[in-house]
Design a protein around this motif. Structure first.
Motif, PDB file in Angstrom:
ATOM      1  N   THR A   1       0.972  -1.269  -0.047  1.00 10.65           N
ATOM      2  CA  THR A   1       0.167  -0.129   0.100  1.00 10.65           C
ATOM      3  C   THR A   1       0.613   1.205  -0.062  1.00 10.65           C
ATOM      4  OG1 THR A   1      -0.141  -0.020   2.403  1.00 10.65           O
ATOM      5  CG2 THR A   1      -1.895  -0.947   1.129  1.00 10.65           C
ATOM      6  N   LEU A   2       2.106   1.015   0.422  1.00  8.53           N
ATOM      7  CA  LEU A   2       2.906   2.450   0.480  1.00  8.53           C
ATOM      8  C   LEU A   2       3.152   2.786  -0.958  1.00  8.53           C
ATOM      9  CD1 LEU A   2       5.778   1.360   3.049  1.00  8.53           C
ATOM     10  CD2 LEU A   2       3.718   2.712   3.327  1.00  8.53           C
ATOM     11  N   GLY A   3       2.749   2.062  -2.001  1.00  6.71           N
ATOM     12  CA  GLY A   3       3.018   2.430  -3.305  1.00  6.71           C
ATOM     13  C   GLY A   3       1.903   3.464  -3.710  1.00  6.71           C
ATOM     14  N   ASN A   4       1.003   3.757  -2.932  1.00  6.42           N
ATOM     15  CA  ASN A   4      -0.021   4.889  -3.265  1.00  6.42           C
ATOM     16  C   ASN A   4       0.570   6.155  -2.696  1.00  6.42           C
ATOM     17  OD1 ASN A   4      -1.807   3.007  -3.897  1.00  6.42           O
ATOM     18  ND2 ASN A   4      -2.555   2.363  -1.805  1.00  6.42           N
ATOM     19  N   LEU A   5       1.761   6.412  -2.364  1.00  7.87           N
ATOM     20  CA  LEU A   5       2.202   7.821  -1.701  1.00  7.87           C
ATOM     21  C   LEU A   5       3.074   8.003  -2.927  1.00  7.87           C
ATOM     22  CD1 LEU A   5       3.842   6.459   1.567  1.00  7.87           C
ATOM     23  CD2 LEU A   5       1.801   7.137   1.261  1.00  7.87           C
ATOM     24  N   SER A   6       2.120   8.851  -3.809  1.00 10.71           N
ATOM     25  CA  SER A   6       2.294   9.242  -4.992  1.00 10.71           C
ATOM     26  C   SER A   6       3.370  10.602  -4.815  1.00 10.71           C
ATOM     27  CB  SER A   6       1.416   9.673  -6.040  1.00 10.71           C
ATOM     28  OG  SER A   6       0.391  10.575  -5.149  1.00 10.71           O
ATOM     29  N   SER A   7       3.515  11.003  -3.578  1.00 11.75           N
ATOM     30  CA  SER A   7       4.359  12.400  -3.498  1.00 11.75           C
ATOM     31  C   SER A   7       5.605  12.122  -2.738  1.00 11.75           C
ATOM     32  CB  SER A   7       3.552  13.270  -2.760  1.00 11.75           C
ATOM     33  OG  SER A   7       2.374  13.760  -3.342  1.00 11.75           O
ATOM     34  N   LEU A   8       5.843  10.597  -2.637  1.00  9.36           N
ATOM     35  CA  LEU A   8       6.905  10.614  -1.847  1.00  9.36           C
ATOM     36  C   LEU A   8       8.452  10.859  -2.715  1.00  9.36           C
ATOM     37  CD1 LEU A   8       7.466   8.877   0.815  1.00  9.36           C
ATOM     38  CD2 LEU A   8       8.114   7.027  -0.275  1.00  9.36           C
ATOM     39  N   VAL A   9       9.194  11.491  -1.953  1.00 10.65           N
ATOM     40  CA  VAL A   9      10.488  11.535  -2.343  1.00 10.65           C
ATOM     41  C   VAL A   9      11.580  10.764  -1.667  1.00 10.65           C
ATOM     42  CG1 VAL A   9      12.255  13.596  -2.809  1.00 10.65           C
ATOM     43  CG2 VAL A   9       9.541  14.131  -2.987  1.00 10.65           C
TER      44      VAL A   9
ATOM     45  N   PRO B   1       8.030  -4.661  -3.169  1.00 15.18           N
ATOM     46  CA  PRO B   1       6.840  -4.611  -3.571  1.00 15.18           C
ATOM     47  C   PRO B   1       6.995  -4.041  -5.255  1.00 15.18           C
ATOM     48  CG  PRO B   1       6.330  -4.039  -1.359  1.00 15.18           C
ATOM     49  CD  PRO B   1       7.820  -3.969  -1.721  1.00 15.18           C
ATOM     50  N   ASP B   2       6.256  -4.544  -5.871  1.00 14.10           N
ATOM     51  CA  ASP B   2       6.248  -3.950  -7.526  1.00 14.10           C
ATOM     52  C   ASP B   2       5.818  -2.503  -7.295  1.00 14.10           C
ATOM     53  OD1 ASP B   2       7.423  -6.065  -8.586  1.00 14.10           O
ATOM     54  OD2 ASP B   2       5.545  -7.103  -9.448  1.00 14.10           O
ATOM     55  N   THR B   3       4.817  -2.162  -6.632  1.00 16.61           N
ATOM     56  CA  THR B   3       3.939  -1.052  -6.353  1.00 16.61           C
ATOM     57  C   THR B   3       5.018   0.085  -5.967  1.00 16.61           C
ATOM     58  OG1 THR B   3       3.566  -1.442  -3.880  1.00 16.61           O
ATOM     59  CG2 THR B   3       1.813  -2.117  -5.552  1.00 16.61           C
ATOM     60  N   PHE B   4       6.190  -0.124  -5.692  1.00 16.07           N
ATOM     61  CA  PHE B   4       7.060   0.943  -5.343  1.00 16.07           C
ATOM     62  C   PHE B   4       7.564   1.547  -6.770  1.00 16.07           C
ATOM     63  CE2 PHE B   4       8.904  -0.077  -0.916  1.00 16.07           C
ATOM     64  CZ  PHE B   4       7.589  -0.373  -0.442  1.00 16.07           C
ATOM     65  N   GLY B   5       7.320   0.899  -7.734  1.00 17.08           N
ATOM     66  CA  GLY B   5       7.771   1.324  -8.903  1.00 17.08           C
ATOM     67  C   GLY B   5       6.638   2.703  -9.309  1.00 17.08           C
ATOM     68  N   GLN B   6       5.738   2.943  -8.647  1.00 18.04           N
ATOM     69  CA  GLN B   6       4.866   4.150  -8.968  1.00 18.04           C
ATOM     70  C   GLN B   6       5.250   5.321  -8.090  1.00 18.04           C
ATOM     71  OE1 GLN B   6       1.031   2.844  -7.152  1.00 18.04           O
ATOM     72  NE2 GLN B   6       1.101   0.719  -8.112  1.00 18.04           N
ATOM     73  N   TRP B   7       6.391   5.256  -7.608  1.00 18.58           N
ATOM     74  CA  TRP B   7       6.938   6.587  -6.891  1.00 18.58           C
ATOM     75  C   TRP B   7       7.819   7.466  -7.805  1.00 18.58           C
ATOM     76  CZ3 TRP B   7       9.380   3.567  -2.364  1.00 18.58           C
ATOM     77  CH2 TRP B   7       8.434   3.056  -1.382  1.00 18.58           C
TER      78      TRP B   7
END
Length: 604
Positions: free
Chosen positions: A33-41, A55-61
């Motif tokens: 779910t941390l992949g949802n942090l679209s503003s994460l720097v 997680p693959d979702t980290f590719g959304q950062w």
């Protein structure tokens, strides 16, 4: 001191730009779910016990610049989607259990990369040729993995400061394995290169020493390098660490090393380097560690070692060094380890050894040292290991060694040491290895402390020892017997001399009696029960009728026997007339006895 898992609910904080959990005790995995942090720097989770996969979702950062997961328990591979986050500048995942290989387009998809730190994982494959396209790269850290092949050209990496690729399988053992140094001439900030424990072959290229003047650290240990150390090494005037051990380097030590006046660590042990230690080494006054062991060095240990006031470790063992240990060595008051074993050193052990009060390891074994063990060594109270094996030391173990209560290993074997085994060794509670074998020790072997364990000590080859634990199978003895041992030997000697003197006295008495029998003239004595009379020659001449043949009774080996008549015919006697005899028989007294009971015997 936070524990537990990272809450999945944090994924709802869509405006979050920085998330850091560094240095806690977090466990579990990384919530997808941390992949949802679209503003994460920035995402930091260093030094935890986080497991599972990334997680693959980290590719959304898409705005991510820093991904740091140092020293966790992550497994699996890095999702390819993360390699497409072109904004990443810091990519640090060292000391996990991540596997797989790096994508061939790494330097293209991560053009802003400054730190690529993946050491201590299970990566395989080669270093991508495109890494040079990440022109902002300053730290390339791929150590302790399974990377193979050659290091590619790094010519575009002008900002490169550190290359750390030790403990891999890089290189092919061929002559041009280090040719990539030719592409680093523009890396003017390069300060650290660590390539130890790989398969790099060939000679050291001169281009290494034409790199940045900021060069401070060069480690090439445990490779397959050959040839000599180039004299151009003197160009690296800011070099602090030079380590080239466990290779096949040969030739002499270049005197240009003496130009490296900032050098603190110099190690080239286990090579084939020969010749003498250059006098230019006197300039290396900031040295902390000097290890030139396991080579073919000859000549003396130079006296200028006394200038290394900060030296912590001096290892010159397994060479062919000769001469004495320079007294200037006593100036090395910071010394922790002094290892001069397996050389041809002569003379006595440094009498000023007690000045080295920080010394913990001293090894001078397998040399030609003579004399006694200096009592001043008792001042080295921090000693944990003392090895003087296989020299020509004599005398007793000094009582001052009782001060070395922290000793863990003591080896005095194969010398000419004598006296008793000191009782204080029983009280050394940390002593786990003691070797006193093949000396001339005598007396009782202690039975407590290290002497209780037959595998922890050895007294073999000391024929005058007794007692000890049964496993030693030495003859029994006790303290009283041991004290009286010298007295018993003295008594034996006195007894032997007394009997000898008595025998001599009896022999002289015998000679005296013999002399008396030969020289003393007794007028009338009794011998064998028959009387002897004193007669004149004229009386015997008359009695035998002038020794007439008519009165001849018989002839012996020394004369003739005649019948004689004395006392007006009243007494018949036998008279023996001697012929001259050789001198050898002049001491013989000849007595003739008639077999008749009534016959008397006369001597003339």
């Amino acid at each position: 001191m936070l524990t537990g898992k990272i809450p999945a609910e944090l994924g709802s904080l869509t405006k979050l730009e920085s998330l850091s959990f560094g240095r806690n005790n977090l466990t579990g995995g990384l919530p997808s779910t941390l992949g949802n942090l679209s503003s994460l720097v920035n995402f930091y989770a260093n030094y935890n016990s986080i497991g599972g996969t990334i997680p693959d979702t980290f590719g959304q950062w898409e705005k991510l610049e820093v991904l740091a997961l140092v020293m966790n328990k992550l497994v699996g591979t890095i999702p390819l989607s993360i390699y497409n986050l072109s904004s990443i500048t810091i990519f640090e995942l060292p000391y996990n259990q991540i596997e797989g290989s790096l994508p061939s387009d790494l330097g293209i998809t991560l053009p802003n990369l400054q730190f690529l730190v993946l050491g201590g994982n299970l990566f395989t494959g080669s270093i991508p040729v495109t890494v040079s396209n990440a022109t902002k790269l300053s730290n390339l850290v791929l150590a302790e993995n399974g990377f193979t092949g050659k290091v590619p050209s790094l010519e575009k990496l002008r900002d490169l400061e550190k290359i750390t690729c030790h403990d891999n399988l890089l290189g092919t053992g061929e002559a041009d394995d280090l040719s990539f140094f030719d592409t680093l001439t523009n890396a003017t900030r390069l300060a650290r290169v660590s390539l130890a424990d790989n398969n790099f072959g060939g000679e050291l290229p001169e281009s290494i020493f034409n790199c940045s003047t900021e060069f401070a650290f060069l480690s090439l240990d445990l490779n397959k390098l050959v040839g000599s150390i180039p004299s151009g090494i003197g160009n690296l005037i800011n070099l602090q660490v030079l380590s080239m051990s466990l290779n096949h380097l040969s030739g002499n030590i270049p005197s240009d090393i003496g130009k490296l006046q900032k050098l603190q660590i110099l190690r080239f042990f286990d090579n084939n380097i020969h010749g003498e230690i250059p006098t230019s080494f006197a300039n290396l006054t900031l040295l902390l560690y000097l290890d030139a062991s396991g080579n073919n060095l000859r000549g003396n240990i130079p006296s200028h070692v006394g200038k290394y006031h900060f030296l912590v470790s001096l290892c010159l063992h397994h060479n062919y060094l000769s001469g004495i240990i320079p007294k200037e060595s006593a100036n090395l008051t910071s010394l922790f380890e002094l290892n001069l074993a397996h050389n041809n050193l002569s003379g006595s052990l440094l009498l000023e050894i007690g000045l080295l009060q920080n010394l913990e390891i001293l090894d001078v074994s397998q040399n030609r040292l003579v004399g006694s063990i200096p009592s001043s060594i008792g001042s080295c109270v921090k000693l944990t290991s003392l090895n003087m094996e296989a020299n020509k030391l004599w005398g007793t173990i000094p009582s001052t060694l009782a001060n070395l209560r922290g000793l863990e290993e003591l080896d005095l074997s194969y010398n000419n040491l004598s006296g008793k085994i000191p009782d204080y060794l029983e009280g050394f509670v940390f002593l786990t290895k003691l070797n006193l074998s093949f000396n001339d020790f005598e007396g009782v072997v202690p039975e407590s402390g290290v002497f209780k364990n037959v595998t922890a000590f050895s007294v073999e080859g000391n024929k005058k020892l007794c007692g000890g634990i049964p496993e030693l199978q030495l003859h029994s003895c006790n303290s009283k017997g041991s004290r009286n041992k010298g007295f018993s030997l003295t008594m034996k000697l006195i007894t032997s001399m007394s009997f000898g003197f008595l025998g001599l006295l009896l022999f002289l008495c015998f000679l005296y009696l013999c002399w008396c029998r030969k020289t003393i003239n007794v007028p009338s004595v009794k011998l064998l029960g028959n009387p002897f009379y004193q007669l004149s020659y004229q009386a015997l001449l008359k009695a035998t009728d002038g020794f007439s043949p008519a009165n001849l009774i018989g002839v012996g080996s020394f004369g003739s026997v005649y019948k004689g008549i004395l006392d007006e015919g009243q007494k018949v006697v036998a008279v023996k007339a001697y012929r001259p005899v050789p001198d050898t028989y002049r001491s013989v007294t000849d007595i003739w006895t008639d077999t008749a009971d009534t016959a008397d015997t006369y001597r003339c």
